[in-house]
Each structure stands twice: as C-alpha cells, then as structure tokens.
Design an enzyme around this catalytic site. Structure first.
Site, PDB file in Angstrom:
ATOM      1  N   TYR A   1      40.843  62.721  44.983  1.00  0.00           N
ATOM      2  CA  TYR A   1      40.247  61.649  45.802  1.00  0.00           C
ATOM      3  C   TYR A   1      39.977  60.399  44.938  1.00  0.00           C
ATOM      4  CZ  TYR A   1      36.637  59.624  48.925  1.00  0.00           C
ATOM      5  OH  TYR A   1      35.889  58.811  49.723  1.00  0.00           O
TER       6      TYR A   1
ATOM      7  N   LYS B   1      41.417  56.707  45.419  1.00  0.00           N
ATOM      8  CA  LYS B   1      40.479  55.623  45.719  1.00  0.00           C
ATOM      9  C   LYS B   1      40.600  54.474  44.720  1.00  0.00           C
ATOM     10  CE  LYS B   1      38.522  56.661  49.555  1.00  0.00           C
ATOM     11  NZ  LYS B   1      39.027  55.877  50.709  1.00  0.00           N
TER      12      LYS B   1
END
Ligand SMILES: CCCCCCC[C@@H](O)CC(=O)SCCNC(=O)CCNC(=O)[C@H](O)C(C)(C)COP(=O)(O)OP(=O)(O)OC[C@H]1O[C@@H](n2cnc3c(N)ncnc32)[C@H](O)[C@@H]1OP(=O)(O)O
Length: 720
Positions: free
Chosen positions: A163, A167
């Site tokens: 993640y 991001k």
C-alpha cells in the site's frame, strides 16, 4: 468572497460509495456539480461487487436537490468511468481518484496477488482514469485532478509495504502530471487524508476514530478542485479539522571533493556525513531542473576550488538575511534613539548596512560546528564550553558587506599556546562569498581556563598583536549602558554558549552570574567608535583587534575611551560602575576618518565632559569620605540639554557611591537640575557651585540646606 460553487462542472469521484468518497460526492453535489458516483461495491480487501453503494449515494444527492449518476466500473478500466460522465453530462472537469483497498501483511508475507491488487487499484486505477480524463482536460484547457496518497506512503507503516509503495507512487504520478498539465490549466494535487472510513474503522481507537470525520477533509479536497485554486503539484495532509502542506526537503549537503582533480572516497563520505544529513536550511525543489541547477552550482564551487584543500569538517555554510543583521544590531545596542542607527535597524532605509562586526558571527558559528575547535584543540584534553573564554579577537573586512548572502567559512587552528593558567587556542577563520571571494578574515583566540601546563610553547607567531594605549586623556569617551537582557538578546545571533545565560553553567565556569559575550562588548565598542569617527558609515571600516581582559555582567555600563592616531582609533573599554578595564590593547582601523555631524560631535563632547565630571565627583567623594558622610543624603542630578533631561546620576553620600540613573531605593532628598553647558562650566571649574546655585543655574528641589552643603564638595580645580 462568496460561496465557492461548482455549477456546470462535472465531477467524477472514484470509490464514492462510502467513507471519504461519499462525503466528497455529497459536498460537490450540494455545491451545484453534476457528480459521477463511481463505486464497484466491493469489500475493503477488493472482494465482491454490488451496485448498491453507488446507487445509495446518487439517491442521497438527488434527494438533496443535486444531480448525480452512478458508475460501477473498476478504476482499472478508468476510460469506462470517463465514458459514463460523457454519456450523461457531456464533459468532465474534475477527477477525484479516491478508490482504494487494503491487503495489509507484514513484508515477508506479501504475496504476488496482494502486491498486484494494491498496485492495480491505487496506482494503475488512478493512471487509467486520469489518462482518460487528461485528454479531455487538455482539449478544453481546464481540469482539476486529485490523487489520494497516504501517511503510510509518505512516512511508511508496518504491514503496508504494498500500500505504501502504491501511495507514494501516486505522489510521483501527480508531480509529473502537475508539470505536464500546468500550461493547459490542469492542476493535479495529492490529498493525504486521515479519516474514519471503512479502511480505518477497526485500526484506530474509537476516541480518535470519532474525531476523524470525512466532513473535515472534504472541503479541503473541494477547494483544491475549485477553478479559483491555483495550487498545483502539492501534497496536502488533512484530518480532524486540520490541513497542511507536505514538502520533500533536501539538505544543503556537502561537497565531497575540493577541486576538479580530487577523488570522492568512502572515507570522505563518512567524514561529511553529518553535513550530508543536516536538514537545517533544507530546500524544496518544485521541478527537477531546480535540483539540477543546485548540482551545477555545487560543481561550480568545486571548479572554483572555493574550499580548496579544506577538510569539510572545518567548513560551515551559512546564509544570512537582513533580519539577522537587524537582530545583531539590536544585540549590540543599536537603537532608534540614535538617528544614525536607523540604517542598522530598518531594511528599507536608504543607507541600510550591516554593522561590520556582524561578520564575527559566521566565524563563531563555524567554530562551534568545527571538529577542530577550541574545545578539542589541546591533545588529550576536552574542555567544557563554560571554561572557554573569549581571549582576543581580530576581524578584517576584505570584500563587500552585502545585506544578505551565503558565506562559506573555514576554520583552522593556527596555534595552541600554553599560558600556564590556561591554554590559548588561536583559530583563523576565513569566510568566502558564493563566488569564492574572501570576504571576512577572523581570528579568535580562546582562553581555556585550567587547560594550561600541558607542555606547549608560551608564545607563538600567529596571534595578531594588540597595541599599547597612548598616554594622556582620551580624545573621545562614549558610553552605553547594557541591559540585563543584553546577553539573552545577543546570543540569538549565534553564540549559544550557555555561559552567557544559564546561571548553573556560569557557576560551573566559576562566575557568580552569566557573563556578557566578549563579542557583544566588542560590537558595542565598535558601533560607538564608528559613530564618533566614521559618522556611522560602515564602508570606512577595515579591521578591529581587541583583548578581553575582564568579564562584563549584563546591565553594566560600557565606557569606551578613544584615541585617534591617523586612521587608527586606539581604544579601551571600561565598566563605569567598577572602573575595570574589560577590553584592552584594542584598535579599529578605518579607511579614512569622517567626523560626525556637528550635532553628533557635540553629543560626543557632552558625553566626554559629563563622564569626566562623573569621575571627578566620584573621586572627590572618595577623597572626603568623612565630609561626605556628614552630609548623609541621597542626591539626584538631572543634566538637561535644550530643556530636556539627557542624563541622571544618583549620589549616595552615606555610602560614598555614585551611579547612573535614579536611586535604587527610596526617594532622593534633593534633586539638582543643571543644563549641560552650565554643567561643563561647573566641571571645568569655571563656575562655582555656590554661584551656580545663587544665579539659579543650579536648580534645587527638596532640601536646600543639603544642596548648599554639597557645594564645597563639588568644588574642584580638576582640569579636563
Ligand atoms: C568552540 C568554542 C569557541 C569559543 C569562543 C568564545 C565563546 C564565547 O561565548 C565566550 C565568551 O564570550 S567569554 C566572555 C568574554 N571574555 C572574557 O570575559 C574574558 C576576560 N578575560 C579574563 O577573564 C582573563 O583575561 C583570563 C581569565 C582570560 C586570563 O586571566 P589570567 O588567567 O589571570 O591570566 P594572566 O595571569 O593575566 O595571564 C596569563 C597569560 O595569559 C595571557 N592572557 C591573559 N589574558 C588573556 C586574554 N584575554 N587573551 C589572550 N591571552 C591572555 C597573558 O598575556 C599571559 O601570557 P604571557 O605571560 O605570555 O603574556
């Protein structure tokens, strides 16, 4: 400034079925936008599909009187979402890439599926949707894009490697889209929200979770998407009713070679490490070319050999601005009470200029940063800072004193002398401007108390010599009363030695109270000398040399005795209250002497005379203590000029003491007021105090008998 609206704008929000996306959609819908509510209707780990989430939000917008349409496509097929907008509303103006899922695992446990799914939804999804929108935006010359990044990407977070990577990837994507889109009025910014949502509901504790309402973030996103907002290429963190911009900052770094032929070695990198990672004065770059330009300028420094054969440990780079110069000037007593000091205190004054002694500051800072400083110069002895006194100082200005700039300062320990009671460490410190010109030469001689007797030489050849003071009275005497906060103010110019502020550390150094910086006394003295002999024109300054002979305590009055010998002003500085010499063997070299304006001369003469009389009174009180005691009273002298009070002294006969200012306790029994000119007459013996009193030149309030008794005491044949 009216309400910010989106009438006529078409806004796409991905992942708008719940949480932040839903709140964005409702806000845009309530402000006139036609909203495409995209949501696949999957779980937070990307499983399943349903049209319910998007439909519910569309229904809510419509219920509130807005216009919206649902879209159930995956962001990986972003072009389909854009098509929904075109089919329903004929255009797209705003794209908020918000859709996201989590597949949290500690790094070793992340499977290919966990990785790919996350990259697909966040990074590829934003890429696909944005690329489809970008083509339209370019044609219409308008577009606003939001990427949703995360603190996990910006700062890292355990269990979120997949993640975090996606991001932070979005920040890179946004940075470049911002650059490519700028000329078409397409802005692309990132939001890093901290919100209570499906993704965070069982991750955060309830009391924090409840304060992280999406409603606190949605207006930040909406503003970034408004046509009036000019922000582009930024990362905005927001949550709990707070928002702030987040920047990548690069340190000033270190040059790893001194010239074009030097090699960069691993050891050089190691030795420069503290500078490489020192984030003080860090910079942000808006585009890669800014970073390249910084590199080119580093290369130029190497080419010019600015720091030729210099060990980087001994080099300090410091930027100074007008604010630093003004703060320094205040620290050495420049004041708006002196008309000619405005040039030191106001950056818009037409003569704004640095006090030349400001340029001791980069030297001191470099010394404190240097490995080979006074604290470590004596083999086998590390001296603590409160034991290091400033012994002597030489400062020479060789180049332009600019009101702001960058100085590269190199420190070199020239010699260490064994003075018995201490060690004298002589450091030569040169400062160069950005073009590599030598601007300032400083020599600091630090006296390390108790570090002597190490078997070193007592005398050397490197120390710039002091001079002897001429015999006879000084040509000029000027005074400055320091305040109790003088050191507290002066230290803000970079000498943070605790000896000057911390009572406990001062005690460790053997002092009753924190002492004033030697360089502050020097700055005050030179300022007064420039006022007297250069009409405060700092361009006439060449050099100063001093020896600090005794400490000064903040609050004491500095009295500078000056003798002019051609363009050299020899001086000594005393403390009026104790008559101790605190600076000796000192001189200021000027390029030429420019006598002050008539008024300034008069003021200087006045100060000279009144100081002389002050001394005279003090000596007479001492000479006739019995007589003085019998008077047994406290007198206040008001010296006036053009009807205005210019000086006040208190004479306490019982204690045979005299000091500048009003009585420290109680009221004076008698107040004597006399004009400066009559005072000079009195001081030179041309006017008898009794006569002065009789003729009304010496006005007495309070106990007249006492004043009459005082007359004979004042009588003197002292010559000035
Ligand atoms: C990284 C760190 C960087 C640090 C930089 C500075 C940081 C600042 O924050 C520190 C300050 O600002 S301190 C405040 C300003 N300085 C002072 O107040 C010091 C005042 N001077 C004294 O107290 C004494 O002279 C004293 C105590 C210095 C010497 O007194 P004595 O021990 O009594 O010495 P004396 O017996 O008179 O003489 C012995 C030999 O030493 C030489 N000498 C004396 N004073 C000197 C001085 N101030 N500077 C240089 N040399 C000095 C004498 O000449 C004698 O040597 P020789 O016999 O060879 O002539």
């Amino acid at each position: 400034m009216g309400e910010l609206r989106f009438d006529g704008r078409v806004v796409i929000i991905t992942g708008a079925g719940a949480g932040l996306g839903r709140t964005y959609a409702l806000l845009f819908g309530s402000r006139g936008a036609k909203v495409v509510v995209n949501d696949l209707g999957g779980g937070r780990h990307g499983e399943g599909k349903s049209s319910k989430a998007a439909d519910d939000v569309v229904a809510e917008i419509k219920r509130n009187g807005g216009i919206a349409v649902a879209d159930y496509n995956s962001v990986v097929e972003g072009e389909k979402i854009i098509k929904t907008a075109l089919d329903n509303f004929g255009r797209v103006d705003v794209l908020v890439n918000n859709a996201g899922i989590l597949r949290d695992k500690s790094f070793p446990r992340i499977s290919n599926v966990d990785w790919d799914l996350i990259q697909d939804v966040h990074l590829k999804g934003s890429f696909k949707t944005t690329q489809a929108a970008f083509t339209l935006f370019k044609k219409q010359g308008y577009g606003r894009i939001i990427m949703t990044t995360s603190n996990s990407g910006l700062y890292g977070n355990f269990g979120q490697a997949n993640y975090s990577a996606a991001k932070l990837g979005l920040v890179g994507l946004a940075n470049t889209i911002a650059i490519e889109g700028a000329k078409y009025n397409i802005h692309c910014n990132c939001i890093a929200p901290t919100a209570a949502s499906r993704l965070t509901e069982d991750i955060l504790p309830p009391d924090i979770f409840n304060e992280l309402k999406p409603e606190f973030i949605a207006p930040v996103v909406a503003y970034l998407c408004h046509e009036s907002c000019q922000e582009n290429g930024s990362v905005i963190e927001s949550g709990a009713g707070w928002a702030g911009k987040c920047h990548l900052i690069r340190s000033n770094g270190a040059l790893l070679r001194s010239n074009m032929v030097d090699a960069v070695t691993i050891e050089k990198v190691r030795d420069s490490w503290s500078k490489i990672i020192n984030m003080e004065n860090g910079q942000h770059f808006n585009k890669p070319s800014d970073a390249t330009m910084a590199l080119v300028s580093a290369l130029e420094s190497i080419r010019e050999g600015v720091k030729n054969d210099v060990n980087d440990d001994d080099v300090n780079v410091c930027d100074y601005t007008e604010k630093d110069l003004i703060l320094y000037a205040l620290g050495v007593g420049a004041s708006l009470a002196n008309e000619s000091d405005l040039r030191f205190l106001y950056e818009n004054d037409e003569n704004f200029s640095p006090l030349p002694t400001y340029f001791v500051c980069p030297a001191l800072t470099a010394m404190f940063m240097s490995k080979n400083s006074a604290a470590t110069a004596i083999p086998g002895k590390e001296v603590s800072l409160e034991k290091i006194l400033h012994g002597e100082q030489y400062l020479e200005i060789l180049g332009d004193m600019k009101p702001s700039g960058r100085l590269t300062t190199k420190v070199e320990v020239a010699e260490v002398l064994d003075k018995g009671s201490g060690a004298l460490i002589v450091s030569n410190i040169d400062s160069y401007d950005e073009a590599g010109n030598l601007i300032v030469r400083n020599q600091v001689a630090s006296f390390a108390i108790g570090a002597g007797n190490f078997g070193g030489p007592r005398t050397g050849s490197k120390l710039v010599a002091c001079v002897s003071k001429p015999t006879g009275s000084p040509d000029m005497v000027l005074t400055y009363k320091t305040t109790v906060d003088q050191a507290a103010l002066y230290r803000l110019s970079g000498d943070f030695n605790p000896l000057h502020i911390d009572p406990n550390l001062a005690a460790l150094g053997g002092f009753e109270k924190p002492i004033l910086h030697g360089l502050c006394s020097l700055g005050v003295s030179v300022r007064l000398i420039l006022a007297a002999y250069a009409d405060s024109d700092v361009s006439l300054f060449k050099a100063v040399k001093v020896r600090f002979t005794k400490p000064v305590v903040p609050g004491q009055t500095l009295k500078v005795h000056m003798w002019r010998k051609g363009n050299r002003i020899i001086f000594e500085t005393l403390v009026s209250e104790t008559n101790a010499t605190v600076i000796s063997g000192a001189y200021v070299d000027l390029k030429s002497v420019k006598l002050s304006s008539v008024q300034a001369n008069k003021a200087a003469a006045m100060a000279l005379l009144s100081d002389a009389v002050f001394e005279m009174i003090q000596s007479r009180v001492k000479e006739q203590p019995e007589k003085a005691k019998s008077v047994n009273a406290v007198f206040l002298f008001n010296i006036t000029k053009d009807g205005k009070q210019v000086k006040q002294w208190t004479m306490d006969l019982k204690n045979a003491s005299i000091h500048e200012g009003t009585p420290t306790s109680g009221k004076p029994q008698t107040t004597l007021t006399i004009s400066d000119s009559d005072f000079i007459e009195l001081a030179t013996g041309k006017l008898n105090p009794q006569t002065a009193f009789m003729k009304g030149k010496l006005k007495v309030a309070g106990n007249i008998m006492l004043a009459q008794k005082l007359g004979p005491l004042l009588k003197s044949d002292a010559k000035l």
